[in-house]
Design a protein around this motif. Structure first.
Motif, PDB file in Angstrom:
ATOM      1  N   PHE A   1     -39.881  59.868 -11.369  1.00 18.77           N
ATOM      2  CA  PHE A   1     -39.525  60.706 -12.519  1.00 18.77           C
ATOM      3  C   PHE A   1     -40.243  60.125 -13.730  1.00 18.77           C
ATOM      4  O   PHE A   1     -40.092  58.943 -14.045  1.00 18.77           O
ATOM      5  CB  PHE A   1     -38.011  60.712 -12.743  1.00 18.77           C
ATOM      6  CG  PHE A   1     -37.555  61.734 -13.746  1.00 18.77           C
ATOM      7  CD1 PHE A   1     -36.955  62.920 -13.328  1.00 18.77           C
ATOM      8  CD2 PHE A   1     -37.732  61.534 -15.115  1.00 18.77           C
ATOM      9  CE1 PHE A   1     -36.545  63.878 -14.245  1.00 18.77           C
ATOM     10  CE2 PHE A   1     -37.322  62.482 -16.033  1.00 18.77           C
ATOM     11  CZ  PHE A   1     -36.728  63.656 -15.614  1.00 18.77           C
ATOM     12  N   PHE A   2     -41.012  60.962 -14.435  1.00 15.78           N
ATOM     13  CA  PHE A   2     -41.810  60.442 -15.537  1.00 15.78           C
ATOM     14  C   PHE A   2     -42.185  61.559 -16.509  1.00 15.78           C
ATOM     15  O   PHE A   2     -42.029  62.747 -16.205  1.00 15.78           O
ATOM     16  CB  PHE A   2     -43.087  59.783 -15.002  1.00 15.78           C
ATOM     17  CG  PHE A   2     -43.930  60.672 -14.125  1.00 15.78           C
ATOM     18  CD1 PHE A   2     -44.959  61.449 -14.652  1.00 15.78           C
ATOM     19  CD2 PHE A   2     -43.700  60.743 -12.750  1.00 15.78           C
ATOM     20  CE1 PHE A   2     -45.730  62.270 -13.853  1.00 15.78           C
ATOM     21  CE2 PHE A   2     -44.471  61.577 -11.933  1.00 15.78           C
ATOM     22  CZ  PHE A   2     -45.485  62.338 -12.495  1.00 15.78           C
ATOM     23  N   ARG A   3     -42.661  61.158 -17.659  1.00 19.11           N
ATOM     24  CA  ARG A   3     -43.174  62.118 -18.636  1.00 19.11           C
ATOM     25  C   ARG A   3     -44.550  62.604 -18.163  1.00 19.11           C
ATOM     26  O   ARG A   3     -45.404  61.799 -17.812  1.00 19.11           O
ATOM     27  CB  ARG A   3     -43.301  61.484 -20.017  1.00 19.11           C
ATOM     28  CG  ARG A   3     -41.970  61.262 -20.725  1.00 19.11           C
ATOM     29  CD  ARG A   3     -42.191  60.824 -22.168  1.00 19.11           C
ATOM     30  NE  ARG A   3     -40.935  60.623 -22.869  1.00 19.11           N
ATOM     31  CZ  ARG A   3     -40.262  61.577 -23.509  1.00 19.11           C
ATOM     32  NH1 ARG A   3     -40.763  62.815 -23.530  1.00 19.11           N
ATOM     33  NH2 ARG A   3     -39.138  61.320 -24.123  1.00 19.11           N
ATOM     34  N   ARG A   4     -44.750  63.906 -18.218  1.00 21.63           N
ATOM     35  CA  ARG A   4     -46.016  64.465 -17.747  1.00 21.63           C
ATOM     36  C   ARG A   4     -47.207  63.917 -18.529  1.00 21.63           C
ATOM     37  O   ARG A   4     -48.295  63.718 -17.965  1.00 21.63           O
ATOM     38  CB  ARG A   4     -45.979  65.996 -17.845  1.00 21.63           C
ATOM     39  CG  ARG A   4     -47.255  66.687 -17.366  1.00 21.63           C
ATOM     40  CD  ARG A   4     -47.137  68.200 -17.468  1.00 21.63           C
ATOM     41  NE  ARG A   4     -46.747  68.612 -18.802  1.00 21.63           N
ATOM     42  CZ  ARG A   4     -47.607  68.762 -19.834  1.00 21.63           C
ATOM     43  NH1 ARG A   4     -48.888  68.531 -19.655  1.00 21.63           N
ATOM     44  NH2 ARG A   4     -47.169  69.156 -21.009  1.00 21.63           N
ATOM     45  N   GLU A   5     -47.030  63.653 -19.802  1.00 25.82           N
ATOM     46  CA  GLU A   5     -48.133  63.162 -20.627  1.00 25.82           C
ATOM     47  C   GLU A   5     -48.661  61.813 -20.140  1.00 25.82           C
ATOM     48  O   GLU A   5     -49.816  61.446 -20.412  1.00 25.82           O
ATOM     49  CB  GLU A   5     -47.709  63.041 -22.087  1.00 25.82           C
ATOM     50  CG  GLU A   5     -46.598  62.036 -22.339  1.00 25.82           C
ATOM     51  CD  GLU A   5     -46.089  62.070 -23.775  1.00 25.82           C
ATOM     52  OE1 GLU A   5     -45.761  60.995 -24.296  1.00 25.82           O
ATOM     53  OE2 GLU A   5     -46.020  63.164 -24.347  1.00 25.82           O
ATOM     54  N   TRP A   6     -47.843  61.071 -19.376  1.00 30.90           N
ATOM     55  CA  TRP A   6     -48.297  59.779 -18.860  1.00 30.90           C
ATOM     56  C   TRP A   6     -49.359  59.919 -17.784  1.00 30.90           C
ATOM     57  O   TRP A   6     -50.017  58.940 -17.423  1.00 30.90           O
ATOM     58  CB  TRP A   6     -47.111  58.982 -18.327  1.00 30.90           C
ATOM     59  CG  TRP A   6     -46.138  58.589 -19.409  1.00 30.90           C
ATOM     60  CD1 TRP A   6     -46.355  58.607 -20.750  1.00 30.90           C
ATOM     61  CD2 TRP A   6     -44.795  58.137 -19.222  1.00 30.90           C
ATOM     62  NE1 TRP A   6     -45.224  58.180 -21.427  1.00 30.90           N
ATOM     63  CE2 TRP A   6     -44.252  57.897 -20.518  1.00 30.90           C
ATOM     64  CE3 TRP A   6     -43.993  57.903 -18.105  1.00 30.90           C
ATOM     65  CZ2 TRP A   6     -42.951  57.435 -20.710  1.00 30.90           C
ATOM     66  CZ3 TRP A   6     -42.693  57.450 -18.290  1.00 30.90           C
ATOM     67  CH2 TRP A   6     -42.184  57.211 -19.580  1.00 30.90           C
ATOM     68  N   LEU A   7     -49.553  61.132 -17.279  1.00 30.51           N
ATOM     69  CA  LEU A   7     -50.612  61.348 -16.304  1.00 30.51           C
ATOM     70  C   LEU A   7     -51.991  61.130 -16.913  1.00 30.51           C
ATOM     71  O   LEU A   7     -52.975  60.947 -16.186  1.00 30.51           O
ATOM     72  CB  LEU A   7     -50.502  62.750 -15.700  1.00 30.51           C
ATOM     73  CG  LEU A   7     -49.305  62.952 -14.750  1.00 30.51           C
ATOM     74  CD1 LEU A   7     -49.168  64.418 -14.372  1.00 30.51           C
ATOM     75  CD2 LEU A   7     -49.444  62.092 -13.507  1.00 30.51           C
TER      76      LEU A   7
ATOM     77  N   PHE B   1     -41.381  66.771 -18.420  1.00 34.48           N
ATOM     78  CA  PHE B   1     -40.969  65.814 -17.393  1.00 34.48           C
ATOM     79  C   PHE B   1     -41.283  66.350 -16.002  1.00 34.48           C
ATOM     80  O   PHE B   1     -41.234  67.553 -15.749  1.00 34.48           O
ATOM     81  CB  PHE B   1     -39.474  65.514 -17.487  1.00 34.48           C
ATOM     82  CG  PHE B   1     -39.053  64.899 -18.786  1.00 34.48           C
ATOM     83  CD1 PHE B   1     -39.159  63.529 -18.999  1.00 34.48           C
ATOM     84  CD2 PHE B   1     -38.557  65.689 -19.813  1.00 34.48           C
ATOM     85  CE1 PHE B   1     -38.787  62.955 -20.201  1.00 34.48           C
ATOM     86  CE2 PHE B   1     -38.174  65.129 -21.021  1.00 34.48           C
ATOM     87  CZ  PHE B   1     -38.295  63.769 -21.220  1.00 34.48           C
ATOM     88  N   VAL B   2     -41.589  65.413 -15.102  1.00 31.39           N
ATOM     89  CA  VAL B   2     -41.893  65.768 -13.710  1.00 31.39           C
ATOM     90  C   VAL B   2     -41.123  64.827 -12.782  1.00 31.39           C
ATOM     91  O   VAL B   2     -40.997  63.626 -13.060  1.00 31.39           O
ATOM     92  CB  VAL B   2     -43.398  65.638 -13.417  1.00 31.39           C
ATOM     93  CG1 VAL B   2     -43.685  65.994 -11.961  1.00 31.39           C
ATOM     94  CG2 VAL B   2     -44.225  66.529 -14.343  1.00 31.39           C
ATOM     95  N   TYR B   3     -40.615  65.393 -11.705  1.00 32.42           N
ATOM     96  CA  TYR B   3     -39.949  64.608 -10.665  1.00 32.42           C
ATOM     97  C   TYR B   3     -40.641  64.926  -9.343  1.00 32.42           C
ATOM     98  O   TYR B   3     -40.617  66.068  -8.873  1.00 32.42           O
ATOM     99  CB  TYR B   3     -38.465  64.978 -10.604  1.00 32.42           C
ATOM    100  CG  TYR B   3     -37.662  64.294  -9.517  1.00 32.42           C
ATOM    101  CD1 TYR B   3     -37.585  62.903  -9.433  1.00 32.42           C
ATOM    102  CD2 TYR B   3     -36.939  65.042  -8.592  1.00 32.42           C
ATOM    103  CE1 TYR B   3     -36.832  62.279  -8.451  1.00 32.42           C
ATOM    104  CE2 TYR B   3     -36.168  64.434  -7.612  1.00 32.42           C
ATOM    105  CZ  TYR B   3     -36.126  63.055  -7.540  1.00 32.42           C
ATOM    106  OH  TYR B   3     -35.371  62.442  -6.563  1.00 32.42           O
ATOM    107  N   ILE B   4     -41.305  63.938  -8.769  1.00 33.43           N
ATOM    108  CA  ILE B   4     -42.017  64.098  -7.502  1.00 33.43           C
ATOM    109  C   ILE B   4     -41.269  63.310  -6.427  1.00 33.43           C
ATOM    110  O   ILE B   4     -40.951  62.136  -6.633  1.00 33.43           O
ATOM    111  CB  ILE B   4     -43.463  63.584  -7.605  1.00 33.43           C
ATOM    112  CG1 ILE B   4     -44.251  64.418  -8.627  1.00 33.43           C
ATOM    113  CG2 ILE B   4     -44.160  63.631  -6.249  1.00 33.43           C
ATOM    114  CD1 ILE B   4     -45.676  63.936  -8.851  1.00 33.43           C
ATOM    115  N   ILE B   5     -40.993  63.957  -5.303  1.00 37.92           N
ATOM    116  CA  ILE B   5     -40.280  63.261  -4.235  1.00 37.92           C
ATOM    117  C   ILE B   5     -41.001  63.437  -2.900  1.00 37.92           C
ATOM    118  O   ILE B   5     -41.605  64.466  -2.633  1.00 37.92           O
ATOM    119  CB  ILE B   5     -38.817  63.724  -4.093  1.00 37.92           C
ATOM    120  CG1 ILE B   5     -38.719  65.242  -3.885  1.00 37.92           C
ATOM    121  CG2 ILE B   5     -38.010  63.303  -5.288  1.00 37.92           C
ATOM    122  CD1 ILE B   5     -37.294  65.699  -3.589  1.00 37.92           C
TER     123      ILE B   5
END
Length: 265
Positions: free
Chosen positions: A169-175, A90-94
């Motif tokens: 906030f999203f699953r890294r694999e969705w990149l 998971f990744v959270y970018i702000i």
């Protein structure tokens, strides 16, 4: 993180450019109820000087906290490239004007899993046939999460939006979906690109969570209204209109409130 502390596989990416709020933002991240595994701080150019003693103090509070120093402004899309190089699920970018309350990342984590969705504190829903929120009526149906109170993000109900704003906030694999499509431009629209690519490629929606003063994605809304705000710059909304047209006409993205007869290819 402390030795032996439970990890939930969340990495946080934030950036420093011209705004002076980075210490408050880092404090908010390190005070989260859900411990994060990595904190990546992208320091763009040298408008904000970070003394070595402050940097050392910050790094001493988390074993996996890293500074990426760049004399070149990496802008918006680079954060997602860095996210793709991480190993956490998971990744959270702000953005640099966002200060979340202590339980926010934990709520995003559970919501992302339960909903199978990108999670944000704010978002936008385009009116039927409208390519830009700048051409829409100012309402909480279009501007979701940041229109009710001038001090903090708040919204009563879980709301699906066309695209997230300011935090993601999203699953890294969705990149994999994010990088499947070539951006129309690199100086605007990374938020639209994330939500649209995931929806078009895999049917992954974007949701804004319910919030209040004590449980909010951002308790400093006014930080985003300063002179550095990108939405105040010339051509900002014109560029975003072109980006939305690109996604609709070239990739078949359909905004939630659009009817089929309004889509021209």
């Amino acid at each position: 993180m402390e030795p032996g502390e439970i990890t939930y596989g969340v990495s946080v990416i934030l950036n420093i450019y011209k705004r002076p709020y980075f210490e408050e933002q880092i404090e908010a991240i390190l005070s989260q109820s859900l411990p994060v595994e990595n904190v990546i701080i992208i320091h763009n150019e040298d408008y904000i000087e970070i003394p070595e003693d402050i940097k050392t103090s910050i790094k001493s509070r988390h074993s996996n906290l890293y500074f990426i120093e760049s004399e070149f402004n990496l802008k918006y899309f680079a954060r997602f490239h860095i996210a793709a190089s991480l190993e956490t699920p998971f990744v959270y970018i702000i953005d640099d004007d966002v200060i979340p309350t202590p339980g926010w990342i934990e709520r995003c984590y559970h919501a992302c899993i339960e909903l199978g969705a990108i999670i944000s504190g704010t978002g936008r829903c385009l009116e039927d046939g409208c390519y830009s929120v700048a051409d829409s009526k100012i309402s909480t149906d279009t501007f979701v999460g940041d229109m009710i109170n001038p001090k903090f993000n708040c919204i009563r109900d879980l709301t699906q939006v066309d695209y997230a704003c300011s935090s993601y906030f999203f699953r890294r694999e969705w990149l994999d979906y994010f990088f499947r499509y070539t951006p129309l431009m690199l100086n605007n629209g990374e938020d639209i690109h994330l939500s649209a690519s995931c929806m078009v490629a895999a049917g992954i929606p974007t949701f804004v969570l319910p919030q209040n003063e004590f449980d909010s994605s951002n308790i400093r809304i006014h930080y985003g209204g300063d002179s550095m705000a990108t939405w105040k710059k010339n051509k900002f909304f014109a560029q975003r209109k072109d980006i939305i047209k690109y996604w609709i006409q070239e990739h078949g993205w359909i905004p939630l409130r659009w009817t089929k007869d309004k889509i021209v290819v």
